[in-house]
Design a protein around this motif. Structure first.
Motif, PDB file in Angstrom:
ATOM      1  N   LYS A 145      41.629  24.777  32.128  1.00  0.00           N
ATOM      2  CA  LYS A 145      40.961  25.969  32.656  1.00  0.00           C
ATOM      3  C   LYS A 145      40.606  26.956  31.544  1.00  0.00           C
ATOM      4  O   LYS A 145      39.571  27.628  31.600  1.00  0.00           O
ATOM      5  CB  LYS A 145      41.860  26.658  33.673  1.00  0.00           C
ATOM      6  CG  LYS A 145      41.870  26.022  35.049  1.00  0.00           C
ATOM      7  CD  LYS A 145      40.643  26.429  35.851  1.00  0.00           C
ATOM      8  CE  LYS A 145      40.849  26.206  37.333  1.00  0.00           C
ATOM      9  NZ  LYS A 145      39.692  26.672  38.130  1.00  0.00           N
ATOM     10  N   ASN A 203      42.587  24.436  41.615  1.00  0.00           N
ATOM     11  CA  ASN A 203      43.066  25.734  42.088  1.00  0.00           C
ATOM     12  C   ASN A 203      44.369  26.026  41.359  1.00  0.00           C
ATOM     13  O   ASN A 203      45.417  25.468  41.684  1.00  0.00           O
ATOM     14  CB  ASN A 203      43.286  25.698  43.598  1.00  0.00           C
ATOM     15  CG  ASN A 203      43.683  27.054  44.172  1.00  0.00           C
ATOM     16  OD1 ASN A 203      44.547  27.735  43.632  1.00  0.00           O
ATOM     17  ND2 ASN A 203      43.044  27.438  45.275  1.00  0.00           N
ATOM     18  N   LYS A 242      36.395  23.714  38.026  1.00  0.00           N
ATOM     19  CA  LYS A 242      36.388  24.595  39.191  1.00  0.00           C
ATOM     20  C   LYS A 242      37.131  23.981  40.375  1.00  0.00           C
ATOM     21  O   LYS A 242      37.563  24.691  41.291  1.00  0.00           O
ATOM     22  CB  LYS A 242      34.946  24.915  39.588  1.00  0.00           C
ATOM     23  CG  LYS A 242      34.249  25.841  38.597  1.00  0.00           C
ATOM     24  CD  LYS A 242      32.827  26.156  39.045  1.00  0.00           C
ATOM     25  CE  LYS A 242      32.156  27.120  38.072  1.00  0.00           C
ATOM     26  NZ  LYS A 242      30.749  27.404  38.450  1.00  0.00           N
ATOM     27  N   ASP A 243      37.287  22.636  40.352  1.00  0.00           N
ATOM     28  CA  ASP A 243      37.981  21.969  41.453  1.00  0.00           C
ATOM     29  C   ASP A 243      39.499  22.107  41.342  1.00  0.00           C
ATOM     30  O   ASP A 243      40.226  21.712  42.259  1.00  0.00           O
ATOM     31  CB  ASP A 243      37.592  20.497  41.524  1.00  0.00           C
ATOM     32  CG  ASP A 243      37.665  19.786  40.179  1.00  0.00           C
ATOM     33  OD1 ASP A 243      37.725  20.481  39.145  1.00  0.00           O
ATOM     34  OD2 ASP A 243      37.644  18.546  40.163  1.00  0.00           O
ATOM     35  N   LYS A 255      49.415  34.269  41.063  1.00  0.00           N
ATOM     36  CA  LYS A 255      48.212  34.940  40.562  1.00  0.00           C
ATOM     37  C   LYS A 255      48.537  35.814  39.361  1.00  0.00           C
ATOM     38  O   LYS A 255      47.806  35.809  38.357  1.00  0.00           O
ATOM     39  CB  LYS A 255      47.590  35.779  41.681  1.00  0.00           C
ATOM     40  CG  LYS A 255      46.350  36.556  41.263  1.00  0.00           C
ATOM     41  CD  LYS A 255      45.802  37.359  42.435  1.00  0.00           C
ATOM     42  CE  LYS A 255      44.604  38.192  42.044  1.00  0.00           C
ATOM     43  NZ  LYS A 255      44.061  38.979  43.188  1.00  0.00           N
ATOM     44  N   ASP A 273      51.756  33.715  46.617  1.00  0.00           N
ATOM     45  CA  ASP A 273      50.416  33.701  46.058  1.00  0.00           C
ATOM     46  C   ASP A 273      50.269  34.777  44.990  1.00  0.00           C
ATOM     47  O   ASP A 273      49.665  34.550  43.933  1.00  0.00           O
ATOM     48  CB  ASP A 273      49.371  33.927  47.152  1.00  0.00           C
ATOM     49  CG  ASP A 273      49.150  32.697  48.016  1.00  0.00           C
ATOM     50  OD1 ASP A 273      49.573  31.596  47.603  1.00  0.00           O
ATOM     51  OD2 ASP A 273      48.551  32.834  49.095  1.00  0.00           O
ATOM     52  N   LYS A 303      46.283  28.645  41.208  1.00  0.00           N
ATOM     53  CA  LYS A 303      47.365  29.280  41.974  1.00  0.00           C
ATOM     54  C   LYS A 303      48.159  28.223  42.730  1.00  0.00           C
ATOM     55  O   LYS A 303      49.401  28.233  42.712  1.00  0.00           O
ATOM     56  CB  LYS A 303      46.795  30.319  42.944  1.00  0.00           C
ATOM     57  CG  LYS A 303      46.372  31.620  42.306  1.00  0.00           C
ATOM     58  CD  LYS A 303      46.126  32.710  43.330  1.00  0.00           C
ATOM     59  CE  LYS A 303      44.973  32.385  44.250  1.00  0.00           C
ATOM     60  NZ  LYS A 303      44.668  33.475  45.201  1.00  0.00           N
ATOM     61  N   ASP A 304      47.461  27.307  43.384  1.00  0.00           N
ATOM     62  CA  ASP A 304      48.145  26.254  44.121  1.00  0.00           C
ATOM     63  C   ASP A 304      48.914  25.327  43.194  1.00  0.00           C
ATOM     64  O   ASP A 304      50.045  24.917  43.497  1.00  0.00           O
ATOM     65  CB  ASP A 304      47.143  25.443  44.951  1.00  0.00           C
ATOM     66  CG  ASP A 304      46.596  26.219  46.138  1.00  0.00           C
ATOM     67  OD1 ASP A 304      47.160  27.279  46.460  1.00  0.00           O
ATOM     68  OD2 ASP A 304      45.593  25.753  46.730  1.00  0.00           O
TER      69      ASP A 304
END
Length: 292
Positions: A245, A256, A253-254, A279, A275, A258-259
């Protein structure tokens, strides 16, 4: 027991049952472990790593076994290379009877390894981002390409600007000058040092570099272990998508983040992040909110 004293920030990401364990040292860096103390704790088994580029080898394992007597000493292979660590996780799962958990951990690692292998293999040299790995509070120590300490740059297809200073030793860090870094003029800078990160944008010398001009300096998340390096180990598994990233946000972009962060901390550290927790960790590292 634990090898070292947790800091207050690290303790936020450590399950409560480990907060007050005694500190007994170990055989890494300071070499302050005590056979007598370890034997007195009556372990069922001793695990000794034999790492590429590390301190452990089979002679060390034999020495440990001689000292530990009837307590079995088992060697586990390379835990310094994030691309090979899956074999060690599988092996440890078999040793402790947790094969399903080992598979869960490896599935996470393989998901992102497969992703970065695929995307990095399609990068032309002209499209590769140039990266400087800044170490120390002045940012003027680094590691060249093919070093275990900078392996995530190579893995995701970055071009380590310090490759020319390898000096035949890819594990030891090297000292460089400010003038040298300015001449390299990297697109991105990654650091593990909060002190360096806190002042890099206010330093006129560093301000001459594109990475600083363009706000492309990133601090590896630190707790409970650093994501990018030091130590080299399973803590770097989450560093794979993070580094991807950092270098190529448009290509990933695929992901995530945070997840991914929440899943990693839950699976590997047994800590459930909110979350907002995840973040904040990512924003503090320099990632832009639009790239999370």
């Amino acid at each position: 027991a634990v090898n070292f004293q947790w800091t207050d920030d690290e303790l936020k990401y450590v399950p409560n049952q480990y907060h007050n364990y005694p500190v007994v040292g170990g055989w890494y860096g300071s070499q302050d472990g005590s056979y007598e103390e370890f034997i007195a704790s009556e372990p069922d088994i001793v695990i000794e790593s034999i790492d590429e580029g590390g301190d452990g080898d089979l002679s060390t394992v034999k020495e440990r076994q001689d000292k530990f007597g009837k307590i079995p000493v088992v060697a586990v292979n390379d835990t310094t290379n994030v691309e090979k660590i899956g074999e060690s996780i599988t092996f440890m799962g078999e040793v402790v009877g947790a094969q399903d958990k080992a598979k869960e951990l490896n599935d996470f690692n393989n998901k992102y390894l497969d992703m970065v292998h695929d995307k990095s293999s399609k990068l032309s040299d002209s499209n590769k981002k140039t990266v400087y790995y800044a170490q120390g509070d002045d940012g003027l120590q680094t590691n060249p390409s093919h070093s275990t300490h900078g392996q995530l740059i190579d893995l995701v297809g970055g071009k380590n600007v310090a490759d020319s200073v390898s000096q035949g030793n890819t594990t030891a860090g090297v000292q460089v000058s400010m003038e040298q870094v300015i001449s390299w003029n990297p697109d991105k800078i990654i650091t593990n040092d909060p002190e360096f990160y806190s002042h890099v944008y206010n330093d006129s010398n560093w301000g001459k570099i594109n990475a600083v001009k363009n706000k492309e300096v990133y601090l590896s998340p630190q707790s409970p272990f650093k994501w990018f390096d030091r130590p080299v180990g399973a803590n770097m598994i989450i560093g794979v998508p993070w580094t991807a990233k950092v270098l190529y946000p448009d290509d990933y972009k695929d992901i995530n983040m945070k997840d991914a962060t929440k899943e990693f901390y839950s699976n590997f550290y047994h800590i459930d992040l909110s979350d907002d927790d995840a973040k904040q960790i990512l924003l503090d590292s320099g990632l832009k909110e639009s790239n999370l």
